[in-house]
Design a protein around this motif. Structure first.
Motif, PDB file in Angstrom:
ATOM      1  N   TYR A 296     -18.387 -34.842  25.517  1.00 15.91           N
ATOM      2  CA  TYR A 296     -18.515 -33.395  25.393  1.00 15.91           C
ATOM      3  C   TYR A 296     -19.674 -33.027  24.454  1.00 15.91           C
ATOM      4  CZ  TYR A 296     -14.096 -33.025  27.967  1.00 15.91           C
ATOM      5  OH  TYR A 296     -13.112 -33.105  28.925  1.00 15.91           O
ATOM      6  N   THR A 320     -11.110 -27.726  25.977  1.00 15.31           N
ATOM      7  CA  THR A 320     -11.834 -28.615  25.053  1.00 15.31           C
ATOM      8  C   THR A 320     -13.337 -28.321  25.071  1.00 15.31           C
ATOM      9  OG1 THR A 320     -10.276 -30.245  25.880  1.00 15.31           O
ATOM     10  CG2 THR A 320     -11.837 -30.990  24.244  1.00 15.31           C
ATOM     11  N   ILE A 337      -6.594 -24.156  36.701  1.00 17.45           N
ATOM     12  CA  ILE A 337      -5.515 -23.878  37.651  1.00 17.45           C
ATOM     13  C   ILE A 337      -4.115 -23.963  37.019  1.00 17.45           C
ATOM     14  CG2 ILE A 337      -5.209 -26.243  38.514  1.00 17.45           C
ATOM     15  CD1 ILE A 337      -5.232 -25.115  41.341  1.00 17.45           C
ATOM     16  N   VAL A 338      -3.956 -24.767  35.969  1.00 19.44           N
ATOM     17  CA  VAL A 338      -2.617 -24.955  35.378  1.00 19.44           C
ATOM     18  C   VAL A 338      -2.363 -23.918  34.270  1.00 19.44           C
ATOM     19  CG1 VAL A 338      -1.130 -26.568  34.108  1.00 19.44           C
ATOM     20  CG2 VAL A 338      -2.642 -27.427  35.898  1.00 19.44           C
ATOM     21  N   GLY A 362      -6.403 -19.890  37.536  1.00 21.05           N
ATOM     22  CA  GLY A 362      -6.639 -19.818  38.982  1.00 21.05           C
ATOM     23  C   GLY A 362      -7.530 -20.954  39.433  1.00 21.05           C
ATOM     24  N   GLU A 365     -12.650 -22.197  42.633  1.00 18.56           N
ATOM     25  CA  GLU A 365     -13.312 -21.767  43.871  1.00 18.56           C
ATOM     26  C   GLU A 365     -12.830 -20.396  44.341  1.00 18.56           C
ATOM     27  OE1 GLU A 365     -11.430 -24.411  43.406  1.00 18.56           O
ATOM     28  OE2 GLU A 365     -10.150 -24.879  45.117  1.00 18.56           O
ATOM     29  N   ASP A 391     -16.137 -29.540  35.205  1.00 17.09           N
ATOM     30  CA  ASP A 391     -15.504 -30.840  34.902  1.00 17.09           C
ATOM     31  C   ASP A 391     -14.327 -31.018  35.861  1.00 17.09           C
ATOM     32  OD1 ASP A 391     -14.473 -33.150  33.768  1.00 17.09           O
ATOM     33  OD2 ASP A 391     -13.926 -32.238  31.852  1.00 17.09           O
TER      34      ASP A 391
HETATM   35  N1  SAH Z   1     -12.373 -30.385  30.423  1.00 15.13           N
HETATM   36  C1  SAH Z   1     -10.939 -30.383  30.502  1.00 15.13           C
HETATM   37  C2  SAH Z   1     -10.355 -31.379  31.487  1.00 15.13           C
HETATM   38  C3  SAH Z   1     -10.839 -31.293  32.885  1.00 15.13           C
HETATM   39  S1  SAH Z   1      -9.898 -32.317  33.949  1.00 15.13           S
HETATM   40  C4  SAH Z   1     -10.343 -30.678  29.147  1.00 15.13           C
HETATM   41  O1  SAH Z   1     -10.976 -31.338  28.347  1.00 15.13           O
HETATM   42  O2  SAH Z   1      -9.212 -30.283  28.902  1.00 15.13           O
HETATM   43  C5  SAH Z   1      -9.887 -31.325  35.386  1.00 15.13           C
HETATM   44  C6  SAH Z   1      -9.032 -30.073  35.272  1.00 15.13           C
HETATM   45  O3  SAH Z   1      -9.186 -29.325  36.476  1.00 15.13           O
HETATM   46  C7  SAH Z   1      -7.545 -30.303  35.121  1.00 15.13           C
HETATM   47  O4  SAH Z   1      -7.123 -29.619  33.966  1.00 15.13           O
HETATM   48  C8  SAH Z   1      -6.926 -29.705  36.401  1.00 15.13           C
HETATM   49  O5  SAH Z   1      -5.690 -29.078  36.158  1.00 15.13           O
HETATM   50  C9  SAH Z   1      -7.964 -28.674  36.783  1.00 15.13           C
HETATM   51  N2  SAH Z   1      -8.041 -28.270  38.212  1.00 15.13           N
HETATM   52  C10 SAH Z   1      -7.793 -29.001  39.307  1.00 15.13           C
HETATM   53  N3  SAH Z   1      -8.117 -28.331  40.420  1.00 15.13           N
HETATM   54  C11 SAH Z   1      -8.610 -27.128  40.015  1.00 15.13           C
HETATM   55  C12 SAH Z   1      -9.157 -25.996  40.703  1.00 15.13           C
HETATM   56  N4  SAH Z   1      -9.238 -25.972  42.019  1.00 15.13           N
HETATM   57  N5  SAH Z   1      -9.591 -24.964  39.966  1.00 15.13           N
HETATM   58  C13 SAH Z   1      -9.517 -24.975  38.610  1.00 15.13           C
HETATM   59  N6  SAH Z   1      -9.020 -26.025  37.916  1.00 15.13           N
HETATM   60  C14 SAH Z   1      -8.573 -27.087  38.603  1.00 15.13           C
END
Ligand code: SAH
Length: 463
Positions: A296, A320, A337-338, A362, A365, A391
């Protein structure tokens, strides 16, 4: 080739699951536990038309890159795939894998890659790097309670409380838990029958704060005589949080949905750079904090912020990268998304006094294209970003998202990737749409495994 046929083969590559790859008369063999440079005698286990799986029965001429595994169960355990390959050669293999994908899938020229690929960033001490481990609890054939890791692709527990990737204190904690279970007749969960109590133990360790968290996942509402376990665990220096999580479902999902506190607080704190994070048993947090800081840190260096920028951090997880960037930007928008991860991201912004980060729940995309369309309707001009960071998970970015990113015309796109094949595919799209790759570096977050992270800088092309 036929099943049970014996062949001798020289291994010259590593497959996607860490197995050794060699060729005999143009026929490709995948040999588990064989490493680059070995010449082995192998027996064919699964023949196919142009390739076959095989098992090593004799290492005729061991590779000069072979090292003895730090962990006695390195071969049986599914956690590590290439622990017997020297770290130097692991790094070389990973770098070549990234480069190969950029060339083959991304269509980048060897000359460009020679010029811009920076040397792979490895670890000084490639063991004991994980801050999190989830140990399944079960019983062996004699009925003894055991813990360790699953063998590759199965749920058979390979007993081992001294994993060479996890922190050394795991061993002490696991022994206390096994002793407590034996002394108090607390049962281990049985996946097949759905009976028994203790399913998993989650341990987290704050590398900077030295705080420790233990969470027991149980198939029941309470843990009998838990105070006896707590009395022992709190003797360990740094113990901060002891919790349990109820999971009664017959599922591969490890954690339950709620957390109950047995002792201390419900979370530990740790730092990436100067940013503080509160980590609960259910939070996502990068597992290799030393390399995450480097990865990072590179993303931040590539973004080269001066303080006036608008930045989007897509797939932001617990924020992060967003919070790292927010210290140097005017405004950061994160999308993930979560929902729980976004709760963590907002909370982490708050405890760090960061006020210029805003988060959306959300799909990237959907959120970004939606924001772009709405902005245009409301303001009659295009939404703008100076820098967009992505990421994504292994499957990479959706094309709809890449399209919107290009429409927003950021000066820079920083792409952090855990799968160099989808990275290469997405970079190809971006480089055909007005961007050029100007920097690229692989960072090893997972020594002894085949995984590799990459960070790339794309700059808007002016000529
Ligand atoms: N940079 C982040 C981790 C990225 S890992 C950190 O350090 O915390 C990839 C992340 O993408 C995961 O948290 C996952 O939940 C999320 N994700 C998966 N598909 C997604 C989508 N379509 N749109 C947004 N987030 C998504």
């Amino acid at each position: 080739m036929k099943k049970n046929e014996k062949v001798s083969v020289k291994i010259d590559d590593i497959g996607v699951n860490g197995e050794g790859i060699g060729k005999v008369d143009g026929y490709t063999l995948f040999v588990k536990d064989a490493i680059i440079g070995d010449t082995v005698e192998a027996v064919i286990t699964k023949p196919k038309k142009n390739y076959a799986y095989a098992k090593m029965i004799n290492n005729i001429e061991p590779s000069k890159h072979r090292v003895s595994a730090r962990c006695p169960v390195a071969r049986q355990c599914g956690g590590c795939q290439i622990q017997e390959l020297s770290y130097e050669v692991q790094l070389d293999f990973k770098n070549k894998k990234v480069r190969g994908n950029l060339e083959r899938i991304g269509g980048f020229s060897p000359e460009l890659l020679d010029e811009i690929m920076e040397p792979i960033c490895g670890m000084e001490e490639p063991f004991y790097y994980r801050n999190k481990a989830q140990f399944p609890i079960g019983t062996d054939k004699e009925g003894k309670i055991v813990t360790g890791f699953y063998a590759g692709r199965t749920h058979q527990i390979i007993p081992n409380i001294d994993c060479a990737l996890g922190v050394p204190v795991n061993q002490e904690i696991l022994q206390m838990i096994l002793d407590y279970m034996n002394e108090n007749h607390v049962t281990a969960y049985n996946e097949e029958t759905g009976s028994g109590l203790v399913r998993h133990v989650l341990i987290r360790y704050g590398f900077k704060t030295k705080e420790i968290m233990v969470c027991l996942v149980i198939n029941g509402d309470n843990l009998p005589h838990f105070e006896k376990l707590v009395d022992n665990l709190i003797k360990i220096e740094g113990m901060t949080s002891i919790t349990y999580s109820v999971n009664r479902e017959n599922t591969n999902v490890i954690m339950g949905k709620q957390i109950g506190i047995l002792w201390g607080q419900g979370y530990i704190t740790d730092y990436i750079g100067d940013v503080k994070y509160q980590i609960s048993p259910l939070s996502f947090f990068q597992v290799n904090p030393v390399q995450t800081e480097k990865l990072y840190g590179l993303a931040l260096e590539y973004a080269d912020l001066k303080g006036e920028e608008t930045v989007w951090d897509l797939y932001c997880g617990i924020g992060t990268i967003s919070l790292f960037l927010a210290q140097k930007a005017k405004k950061v928008y994160g999308v993930e998304i979560v929902p729980q991860a976004i709760d963590d991201a907002r909370n982490n912004a708050k405890i760090n006094g960061i006020e210029n980060a805003e988060f959306f729940v959300g799909k990237a995309e959907e959120v970004l294209p939606g924001y772009y369309a709405q902005y245009e309707r409301e303001h009659g001009t295009k939404a703008y970003a100076d820098v967009i960071v992505v990421d994504p998970p292994r499957k990479g970015c959706d094309e709809t998202l890449l399209q919107t990113m290009v429409q927003m015309q950021p000066e820079k796109i920083v792409y952090v990737s855990c799968d160099s094949a989808t990275l290469a595919r997405d970079l190809k799209y971006l480089c055909e749409s007005g961007y050029e790759m100007t920097r690229c570096r692989a960072v090893d977050q997972f020594p002894s495994t085949i995984h590799i992270e990459t960070v790339c800088l794309l700059s808007k092309r002016y000529k």
